[in-house]
Design a protein around this motif. Sequence first.
Motif, PDB file in Angstrom:
ATOM      1  N   GLY A 155       7.996   5.685  12.625  1.00  0.00           N
ATOM      2  CA  GLY A 155       7.465   4.332  12.609  1.00  0.00           C
ATOM      3  C   GLY A 155       6.180   4.154  11.836  1.00  0.00           C
ATOM      4  O   GLY A 155       5.897   3.055  11.345  1.00  0.00           O
ATOM      5  N   VAL A 156       5.389   5.205  11.685  1.00  0.00           N
ATOM      6  CA  VAL A 156       4.079   5.065  11.031  1.00  0.00           C
ATOM      7  C   VAL A 156       4.238   4.828   9.534  1.00  0.00           C
ATOM      8  O   VAL A 156       3.788   3.810   8.985  1.00  0.00           O
ATOM      9  N   ALA A 157       4.883   5.773   8.837  1.00  0.00           N
ATOM     10  CA  ALA A 157       5.080   5.603   7.394  1.00  0.00           C
ATOM     11  C   ALA A 157       6.028   4.444   7.107  1.00  0.00           C
ATOM     12  O   ALA A 157       5.845   3.718   6.121  1.00  0.00           O
ATOM     13  N   GLU A 158       7.034   4.256   7.969  1.00  0.00           N
ATOM     14  CA  GLU A 158       7.946   3.135   7.777  1.00  0.00           C
ATOM     15  C   GLU A 158       7.177   1.811   7.739  1.00  0.00           C
ATOM     16  O   GLU A 158       7.435   0.957   6.889  1.00  0.00           O
ATOM     17  N   ALA A 159       6.250   1.652   8.673  1.00  0.00           N
ATOM     18  CA  ALA A 159       5.496   0.397   8.741  1.00  0.00           C
ATOM     19  C   ALA A 159       4.686   0.192   7.463  1.00  0.00           C
ATOM     20  O   ALA A 159       4.643  -0.923   6.922  1.00  0.00           O
ATOM     21  N   GLU A 160       4.057   1.251   6.970  1.00  0.00           N
ATOM     22  CA  GLU A 160       3.292   1.127   5.733  1.00  0.00           C
ATOM     23  C   GLU A 160       4.196   0.769   4.555  1.00  0.00           C
ATOM     24  O   GLU A 160       3.918  -0.169   3.796  1.00  0.00           O
ATOM     25  N   PHE A 161       5.287   1.512   4.405  1.00  0.00           N
ATOM     26  CA  PHE A 161       6.135   1.347   3.222  1.00  0.00           C
ATOM     27  C   PHE A 161       6.894   0.024   3.224  1.00  0.00           C
ATOM     28  O   PHE A 161       7.130  -0.560   2.167  1.00  0.00           O
ATOM     29  N   GLU A 162       7.295  -0.435   4.401  1.00  0.00           N
ATOM     30  CA  GLU A 162       8.117  -1.646   4.476  1.00  0.00           C
ATOM     31  C   GLU A 162       7.287  -2.923   4.517  1.00  0.00           C
ATOM     32  O   GLU A 162       7.833  -4.016   4.374  1.00  0.00           O
ATOM     33  N   ARG A 163       5.972  -2.795   4.656  1.00  0.00           N
ATOM     34  CA  ARG A 163       5.098  -3.968   4.654  1.00  0.00           C
ATOM     35  C   ARG A 163       5.180  -4.687   3.311  1.00  0.00           C
ATOM     36  O   ARG A 163       5.171  -5.909   3.241  1.00  0.00           O
ATOM     37  N   ASP A 164       5.257  -3.911   2.224  1.00  0.00           N
ATOM     38  CA  ASP A 164       5.383  -4.478   0.877  1.00  0.00           C
ATOM     39  C   ASP A 164       6.197  -3.487   0.053  1.00  0.00           C
ATOM     40  O   ASP A 164       5.646  -2.583  -0.578  1.00  0.00           O
ATOM     41  N   VAL A 165       7.527  -3.659   0.098  1.00  0.00           N
ATOM     42  CA  VAL A 165       8.418  -2.695  -0.551  1.00  0.00           C
ATOM     43  C   VAL A 165       8.174  -2.653  -2.059  1.00  0.00           C
ATOM     44  O   VAL A 165       8.229  -1.582  -2.680  1.00  0.00           O
ATOM     45  N   THR A 166       7.866  -3.773  -2.651  1.00  0.00           N
ATOM     46  CA  THR A 166       7.613  -3.802  -4.092  1.00  0.00           C
ATOM     47  C   THR A 166       6.426  -2.922  -4.445  1.00  0.00           C
ATOM     48  O   THR A 166       6.493  -2.101  -5.375  1.00  0.00           O
ATOM     49  N   ALA A 167       5.332  -3.049  -3.706  1.00  0.00           N
ATOM     50  CA  ALA A 167       4.156  -2.224  -3.962  1.00  0.00           C
ATOM     51  C   ALA A 167       4.436  -0.757  -3.676  1.00  0.00           C
ATOM     52  O   ALA A 167       3.960   0.133  -4.395  1.00  0.00           O
ATOM     53  N   THR A 168       5.224  -0.489  -2.646  1.00  0.00           N
ATOM     54  CA  THR A 168       5.542   0.895  -2.284  1.00  0.00           C
ATOM     55  C   THR A 168       6.312   1.595  -3.396  1.00  0.00           C
ATOM     56  O   THR A 168       5.927   2.679  -3.849  1.00  0.00           O
ATOM     57  N   ILE A 169       7.391   0.996  -3.847  1.00  0.00           N
ATOM     58  CA  ILE A 169       8.210   1.638  -4.871  1.00  0.00           C
ATOM     59  C   ILE A 169       7.449   1.721  -6.188  1.00  0.00           C
ATOM     60  O   ILE A 169       7.509   2.746  -6.891  1.00  0.00           O
ATOM     61  N   ARG A 170       6.711   0.672  -6.515  1.00  0.00           N
ATOM     62  CA  ARG A 170       5.909   0.726  -7.739  1.00  0.00           C
ATOM     63  C   ARG A 170       4.868   1.847  -7.633  1.00  0.00           C
ATOM     64  O   ARG A 170       4.650   2.606  -8.575  1.00  0.00           O
ATOM     65  N   GLY A 171       4.246   1.972  -6.466  1.00  0.00           N
ATOM     66  CA  GLY A 171       3.258   3.023  -6.273  1.00  0.00           C
ATOM     67  C   GLY A 171       3.846   4.412  -6.370  1.00  0.00           C
ATOM     68  O   GLY A 171       3.235   5.321  -6.935  1.00  0.00           O
ATOM     69  N   MET A 172       5.058   4.590  -5.828  1.00  0.00           N
ATOM     70  CA  MET A 172       5.710   5.896  -5.850  1.00  0.00           C
ATOM     71  C   MET A 172       6.118   6.300  -7.266  1.00  0.00           C
ATOM     72  O   MET A 172       5.863   7.419  -7.707  1.00  0.00           O
ATOM     73  N   LEU A 173       6.774   5.395  -7.967  1.00  0.00           N
ATOM     74  CA  LEU A 173       7.343   5.746  -9.264  1.00  0.00           C
ATOM     75  C   LEU A 173       6.330   5.654 -10.398  1.00  0.00           C
ATOM     76  O   LEU A 173       6.441   6.389 -11.391  1.00  0.00           O
ATOM     77  N   CYS A 174       5.339   4.775 -10.265  1.00  0.00           N
ATOM     78  CA  CYS A 174       4.352   4.609 -11.327  1.00  0.00           C
ATOM     79  C   CYS A 174       3.094   5.437 -11.086  1.00  0.00           C
ATOM     80  O   CYS A 174       2.327   5.691 -12.012  1.00  0.00           O
TER      81      CYS A 174
END
Length: 315
Positions: A155-174
Motif C-alpha cells: 500500500g505504501v508505494a502503491e499510494a505514491e505511484f497511483e496518486r499521479d500515474v503520468t508523473a510516476t511513469i514519466r519519472g521512471m522511464l525518463c
Amino acid sequence: METTRTVAVNGIELFLRERGEGPLVLLCHGWPELSYSWRHQIPALADAGYRVVAPDMRGFGRSSAPHPIEAYSIFDLVGDMVALVAELKETRAVIIGHDWGAPVAWHAALFRPELFTAVAGLSVPPPWRGKGRPLDLLSAAGVTNFYWQYFQTPGVAEAEFERDVTATIRGMLCGGFSDPTRSLFVPEGRGFIGRSASSLPLPSWLSETELAFFIEQYKESGFRGGLNWYRNIDRNWDLTAPWDGAQIRQPALFIAGSKDPVISDKMSGKHVAAMERVLPNLKRKLIIDGAGHWIQQEKPAEVNAALIDFLKQVT
C-alpha cells in the motif's frame, strides 16, 4: 504481422504479443514495464526467422494480477513461462529477460534446462546467492531506505505511484533507473519518484505516444502486481536454497548499459565481472557504452544485432 491474444496458463491469464515462425523465443519484461517494452525486438527477431512471444508478465498490464503476495514467487513466475511453452505446443525455447524478467529467465534456465535451451539476460546479472536473505543483509548493514525496503509494506508505494500515474511513469522511464546519478535510496518523506518527475524531458528513445501507452496501461492495472515481485525477494532466497552454487550451463548472453545504476554499484559490479562462475557457457558479455537501464528501448539496433547473433549460434 504482430498479433495479440490472452491464454490461460498456470492458473492465470497471460496477455501475449506474437509474431513470426521458427524456433520459439520468449521475451520477459521487467518493472515497471510491459510486453510493449519489446516493441523494437519483436519484429526484428521475427524477421530473422523466429517465433517471438512476449507476455505481459504476471501482475502487469492485461495479464492476471493475483492479490496474494505469495502468488509472485520465483517458482510462480518461472511456472508461468513453463506453462506458456506448453500452451504454445512447443518443447523448447530460448528465454530472454530484462530487469526483473532477467531473474525469471536465469531461473527458468536453471530449473528447466531441457526446456529452456539457451538464455539471455539484460541489465541484471545471473543469480548470485549471498550469505543470507537480501533484505536481512541490508538491515544488518544498517541500510533502511533502499528502494527494495520501501516497496515491502503493501500500500505504501502503491499510494505514491497511483496518486499521479503520468508523473510516476514519466519519472521512471525518463529519470529513475535510466539516470546514473539518481540514487536508488528513498529520502525520508520524499518517496521514490521525486517531486520533479512530471517535468522531466523525454529521452531521445521515447516518444510521447510511447510514453502515453505505458501510462494508460498502468492507469488500468495499478502497481500492486509488479510490486509484489519485490515482496518475495527474501522468500525467493529461501525457496532457491537447493540450487546454492548451481551453474547455468546452457549457452548464455548478457547485455547491459555502461551507465545502468543496477550494474554500477560495487556489489553488482563484482557479479558482472565474475558471472562466468555461474555461466560457464557465456557466449558474450556486451556492455553498451553510454546506455542506461532501459537497454532494449534505448539501443534497439545494438541489442537486436547481439540477440540475433546469439540466436543464430544456439538454434
